[in-house]
Motif scaffolding. Structure first.
Motif, PDB file in Angstrom:
ATOM      1  N   GLY A   1       0.904  -0.964   0.064  1.00 16.08           N
ATOM      2  CA  GLY A   1       0.074   0.087   0.067  1.00 16.08           C
ATOM      3  C   GLY A   1       0.915   1.126   0.069  1.00 16.08           C
ATOM      4  O   GLY A   1       0.559   2.394   0.593  1.00 16.08           O
TER       5      GLY A   1
ATOM      6  N   ARG B   1     -11.402   1.580  -0.268  1.00 17.90           N
ATOM      7  CA  ARG B   1     -11.322   0.430   0.988  1.00 17.90           C
ATOM      8  C   ARG B   1     -12.599  -0.127   0.960  1.00 17.90           C
ATOM      9  O   ARG B   1     -13.735   0.487   1.079  1.00 17.90           O
ATOM     10  CB  ARG B   1     -10.727   0.984   2.299  1.00 17.90           C
ATOM     11  CG  ARG B   1      -9.275   1.593   2.245  1.00 17.90           C
ATOM     12  CD  ARG B   1      -8.981   2.016   3.324  1.00 17.90           C
ATOM     13  NE  ARG B   1      -7.747   2.576   3.524  1.00 17.90           N
ATOM     14  CZ  ARG B   1      -7.171   3.815   3.193  1.00 17.90           C
ATOM     15  NH1 ARG B   1      -7.938   4.758   2.490  1.00 17.90           N
ATOM     16  NH2 ARG B   1      -5.784   4.029   3.033  1.00 17.90           N
TER      17      ARG B   1
ATOM     18  N   GLN C   1     -14.740  -3.231   3.258  1.00 20.75           N
ATOM     19  CA  GLN C   1     -14.883  -4.071   4.280  1.00 20.75           C
ATOM     20  C   GLN C   1     -15.394  -5.492   3.539  1.00 20.75           C
ATOM     21  O   GLN C   1     -16.394  -5.463   2.722  1.00 20.75           O
ATOM     22  CB  GLN C   1     -15.883  -3.727   5.386  1.00 20.75           C
ATOM     23  CG  GLN C   1     -15.483  -2.508   5.945  1.00 20.75           C
ATOM     24  CD  GLN C   1     -14.111  -2.663   6.891  1.00 20.75           C
ATOM     25  OE1 GLN C   1     -14.208  -3.534   7.802  1.00 20.75           O
ATOM     26  NE2 GLN C   1     -13.280  -1.511   6.851  1.00 20.75           N
ATOM     27  N   ARG C   2     -14.624  -6.632   3.977  1.00 20.82           N
ATOM     28  CA  ARG C   2     -15.122  -7.814   3.648  1.00 20.82           C
ATOM     29  C   ARG C   2     -16.501  -8.209   3.842  1.00 20.82           C
ATOM     30  O   ARG C   2     -17.025  -8.659   2.917  1.00 20.82           O
ATOM     31  CB  ARG C   2     -14.168  -8.937   4.191  1.00 20.82           C
ATOM     32  CG  ARG C   2     -12.703  -8.967   3.707  1.00 20.82           C
ATOM     33  CD  ARG C   2     -11.976 -10.118   4.644  1.00 20.82           C
ATOM     34  NE  ARG C   2     -10.517 -10.104   4.008  1.00 20.82           N
ATOM     35  CZ  ARG C   2     -10.125 -10.630   2.824  1.00 20.82           C
ATOM     36  NH1 ARG C   2     -10.998 -10.992   1.995  1.00 20.82           N
ATOM     37  NH2 ARG C   2      -8.683 -10.602   2.540  1.00 20.82           N
TER      38      ARG C   2
ATOM     39  N   VAL D   1      -8.465   5.833  -4.245  1.00 17.94           N
ATOM     40  CA  VAL D   1      -8.260   4.550  -3.486  1.00 17.94           C
ATOM     41  C   VAL D   1      -9.653   4.232  -2.839  1.00 17.94           C
ATOM     42  O   VAL D   1     -10.103   5.028  -2.128  1.00 17.94           O
ATOM     43  CB  VAL D   1      -7.277   4.848  -2.323  1.00 17.94           C
ATOM     44  CG1 VAL D   1      -6.980   3.601  -1.372  1.00 17.94           C
ATOM     45  CG2 VAL D   1      -5.812   5.104  -3.022  1.00 17.94           C
TER      46      VAL D   1
ATOM     47  N   GLU E   1     -10.439  -5.914   5.591  1.00 17.12           N
ATOM     48  CA  GLU E   1     -10.555  -5.267   4.298  1.00 17.12           C
ATOM     49  C   GLU E   1      -9.627  -5.333   3.188  1.00 17.12           C
ATOM     50  O   GLU E   1      -8.777  -5.973   3.547  1.00 17.12           O
ATOM     51  CB  GLU E   1     -10.691  -3.793   4.684  1.00 17.12           C
ATOM     52  CG  GLU E   1      -9.383  -3.045   5.337  1.00 17.12           C
ATOM     53  CD  GLU E   1      -9.740  -1.639   5.474  1.00 17.12           C
ATOM     54  OE1 GLU E   1     -10.554  -1.081   5.656  1.00 17.12           O
ATOM     55  OE2 GLU E   1      -8.473  -1.095   5.419  1.00 17.12           O
ATOM     56  N   LEU E   2     -10.137  -4.786   1.837  1.00 12.49           N
ATOM     57  CA  LEU E   2      -9.226  -4.962   0.842  1.00 12.49           C
ATOM     58  C   LEU E   2      -9.418  -3.257   0.531  1.00 12.49           C
ATOM     59  O   LEU E   2     -10.024  -2.566   0.426  1.00 12.49           O
ATOM     60  CB  LEU E   2      -9.816  -5.696  -0.268  1.00 12.49           C
ATOM     61  CG  LEU E   2      -9.941  -7.200   0.373  1.00 12.49           C
ATOM     62  CD1 LEU E   2     -11.371  -7.405   0.621  1.00 12.49           C
ATOM     63  CD2 LEU E   2      -9.535  -8.140  -0.948  1.00 12.49           C
ATOM     64  N   GLU E   3      -8.166  -3.037  -0.205  1.00 11.85           N
ATOM     65  CA  GLU E   3      -7.744  -1.783  -0.457  1.00 11.85           C
ATOM     66  C   GLU E   3      -7.656  -1.723  -2.202  1.00 11.85           C
ATOM     67  O   GLU E   3      -6.796  -2.579  -2.523  1.00 11.85           O
ATOM     68  CB  GLU E   3      -6.729  -0.933   0.046  1.00 11.85           C
ATOM     69  CG  GLU E   3      -6.556   0.560  -0.508  1.00 11.85           C
ATOM     70  CD  GLU E   3      -5.329   1.234   0.278  1.00 11.85           C
ATOM     71  OE1 GLU E   3      -4.201   1.156  -0.114  1.00 11.85           O
ATOM     72  OE2 GLU E   3      -5.556   1.618   1.438  1.00 11.85           O
TER      73      GLU E   3
ATOM     74  N   ARG F   1       2.684  -4.456   7.457  1.00 16.04           N
ATOM     75  CA  ARG F   1       1.866  -5.079   6.458  1.00 16.04           C
ATOM     76  C   ARG F   1       2.591  -6.601   6.278  1.00 16.04           C
ATOM     77  O   ARG F   1       1.955  -7.483   6.109  1.00 16.04           O
ATOM     78  CB  ARG F   1       2.049  -4.455   5.241  1.00 16.04           C
ATOM     79  CG  ARG F   1       1.374  -5.297   3.873  1.00 16.04           C
ATOM     80  CD  ARG F   1      -0.226  -5.292   4.060  1.00 16.04           C
ATOM     81  NE  ARG F   1      -0.864  -6.367   3.166  1.00 16.04           N
ATOM     82  CZ  ARG F   1      -1.492  -7.296   3.288  1.00 16.04           C
ATOM     83  NH1 ARG F   1      -1.511  -7.678   4.545  1.00 16.04           N
ATOM     84  NH2 ARG F   1      -1.904  -7.891   2.473  1.00 16.04           N
TER      85      ARG F   1
ATOM     86  N   GLN G   1      -4.471  -3.520  -3.980  1.00 11.13           N
ATOM     87  CA  GLN G   1      -3.481  -2.904  -3.555  1.00 11.13           C
ATOM     88  C   GLN G   1      -2.910  -3.481  -2.141  1.00 11.13           C
ATOM     89  O   GLN G   1      -1.697  -4.145  -1.972  1.00 11.13           O
ATOM     90  CB  GLN G   1      -3.447  -1.468  -3.328  1.00 11.13           C
ATOM     91  CG  GLN G   1      -3.336  -0.573  -4.605  1.00 11.13           C
ATOM     92  CD  GLN G   1      -3.234   0.837  -4.374  1.00 11.13           C
ATOM     93  OE1 GLN G   1      -3.722   1.501  -3.186  1.00 11.13           O
ATOM     94  NE2 GLN G   1      -2.341   1.389  -5.029  1.00 11.13           N
ATOM     95  N   THR G   2      -3.830  -3.756  -1.383  1.00 12.76           N
ATOM     96  CA  THR G   2      -3.484  -4.230   0.169  1.00 12.76           C
ATOM     97  C   THR G   2      -4.741  -5.309   0.444  1.00 12.76           C
ATOM     98  O   THR G   2      -5.803  -4.933   0.207  1.00 12.76           O
ATOM     99  CB  THR G   2      -3.417  -3.224   1.224  1.00 12.76           C
ATOM    100  OG1 THR G   2      -4.520  -2.274   1.321  1.00 12.76           O
ATOM    101  CG2 THR G   2      -2.009  -2.196   0.956  1.00 12.76           C
TER     102      THR G   2
ATOM    103  N   SER H   1      -6.260  -7.261   4.167  1.00 11.09           N
ATOM    104  CA  SER H   1      -6.196  -7.500   5.546  1.00 11.09           C
ATOM    105  C   SER H   1      -7.052  -8.336   5.908  1.00 11.09           C
ATOM    106  O   SER H   1      -8.216  -8.768   5.086  1.00 11.09           O
ATOM    107  CB  SER H   1      -6.131  -6.261   6.357  1.00 11.09           C
ATOM    108  OG  SER H   1      -7.299  -5.531   6.400  1.00 11.09           O
TER     109      SER H   1
END
Length: 384
Positions: free
Chosen positions: A50, A169, A171-172, A167, A157-159, A106, A151-152, A154
């Protein structure tokens, strides 16, 4: 002045100029922000950690941190973009440390959760691990969709980096579906619409995926529905819009297909219809080469009828589809028999869920070209 003396003086002047010019360019050394990325940070590492959100993923090629060996000891991020430009961006010591901390944090998340669970699907509908740096078509539970570079990732969440929204973001818990786009689709900026299972009325050898279906109205009078039972078997039905009118007309359309390669499919099926107490239809075999959006189809069909035991002449089907833009595709299908040919040519407007087609009929017995096929379609279930 002798030739030797002139040459010596010119050489001395050039040496003095070079020394002066070199002195005006302070020496630099490369800084390693983290051993995880090393001296040069490429596009995949930018996406994975990210980094540098002010550079779009599609534009970014590589970057490195350098420090000028001067009294101020300034730090600069030197970035090479895909169009060949070199961009220098000043970095403070605090920003450099923040980049280091972001990479380390990360990396710890990735080590703890190497493959977070998510609804990620390829165009073939198979679940795959999330691929950082790849382009996805994303559908949210709210119904909104967008295309972006992952990009990232977690646990929560995904970005994504997008061209129009910046950008994003997600939430799953709000994510409904992600579809990995091919490099060609990513370059175009859109993915396939549907799975390319039919032209106008004619089937292709590509099949509806399991859970994918569509409802259609043909020429106002007929309502049809098709549904993917599995990735290789689909069933459909066709009835008048007002049941009971037209002598209890109905038709069923089962189809089986198999992918020989990613682009070549073969299949077979039938259309069986009853009207006014009589039944009959066409059994066919078909082959299709190409993608869901761009393909060519050829097949053979044989007619049959209840109580008829004789043979019929085969019907040759030739057709194809070509997607010309995000929302429009060109379509054609032609049926060739011993007595001549009959075909449809036209186009289809298509959206994420809704679409419509208009076909013009032509042939040896038509005597011209006329609008004959009007269709509206709603796609339900799995549609990516």
């Amino acid at each position: 002045m002798s030739l030797f003396l002139r040459t010596f003086l010119c050489s001395l002047a050039l040496a003095s100029f070079s020394k002066s010019a070199f002195a005006q360019t302070p020496a630099e050394r490369v800084l390693v922000v983290s051993p995880v990325v090393g001296e040069v940070i490429d596009g995949a590492e930018k996406a994975r950690f990210g980094l540098f959100p002010y550079y779009m993923a599609d534009d970014f090629q590589e970057a490195r941190f350098v420090r000028v060996l001067a009294p101020d000891s300034s730090i600069t991020l030197r970035t090479r973009l895909r169009d060949g430009r070199l961009v220098a961006r000043p970095f403070t010591a605090a920003e450099f440390q923040a980049a280091h901390d972001l990479i380390e944090r990360r990396q710890r998340e990735l080590d703890a959760n190497p493959q977070p669970a998510a609804g990620v699907f390829t165009p073939a509908g198979q679940a795959t691990p999330e691929q950082l740096g790849s382009t996805y078509s994303v559908e949210l539970r709210s119904g909104n969709t967008f295309i972006g570079v992952l990009q990232t990732v977690s646990i929560e969440e995904l970005e994504f980096a997008t061209k129009d929204l910046g950008v994003v973001r997600v939430q799953r818990t709000n994510l409904k579906r992600m579809v990995l786009l091919t490099s060609e689709q990513a370059a175009k900026g859109y993915g396939d619409v549907g799975n390319g299972t039919r032209l106008f009325f004619a089937p292709t050898a590509r099949n509806l995926r399991r859970g994918e279906g569509y409802l259609q109205d043909i020429d106002i009078y007929l309502i049809g529905v098709n549904y993917g039972v599995t990735d290789n078997i689909s069933v459909g039905a066709l009835v008048p819009i007002i049941p009971g009118i037209g002598g209890n007309v109905f038709a069923i359309t089962p189809k089986v297909s198999v992918a020989i390669t990613e682009k070549f499919h073969v299949g077979g099926g039938a259309l069986y219809a009853r009207a006014f107490g009589y039944g009959g239809g066409v059994a066919y075999g078909v082959g299709t080469y190409g993608s869901a959006d761009d393909n060519v189809t050829a097949g053979l069909g044989y007619g049959f009828a209840d109580g008829f035991e004789g043979s019929t002449s085969p019907i040759l089907l030739l057709g194809g589809a070509k997607r010309l833009s995000r929302s429009f595709s060109f379509l054609t299908e032609t049926y060739i028999a011993s007595g001549g040919f009959l075909g449809l040519i036209g186009g289809r407007l298509q959206g994420d869920r809704y679409g419509g087609s208009l076909g013009f009929i032509y042939g040896t017995e038509v005597g011209g070209i006329y609008p004959a096929y009007l269709e509206m379609t709603y796609r339900f279930g799995k549609h990516k």
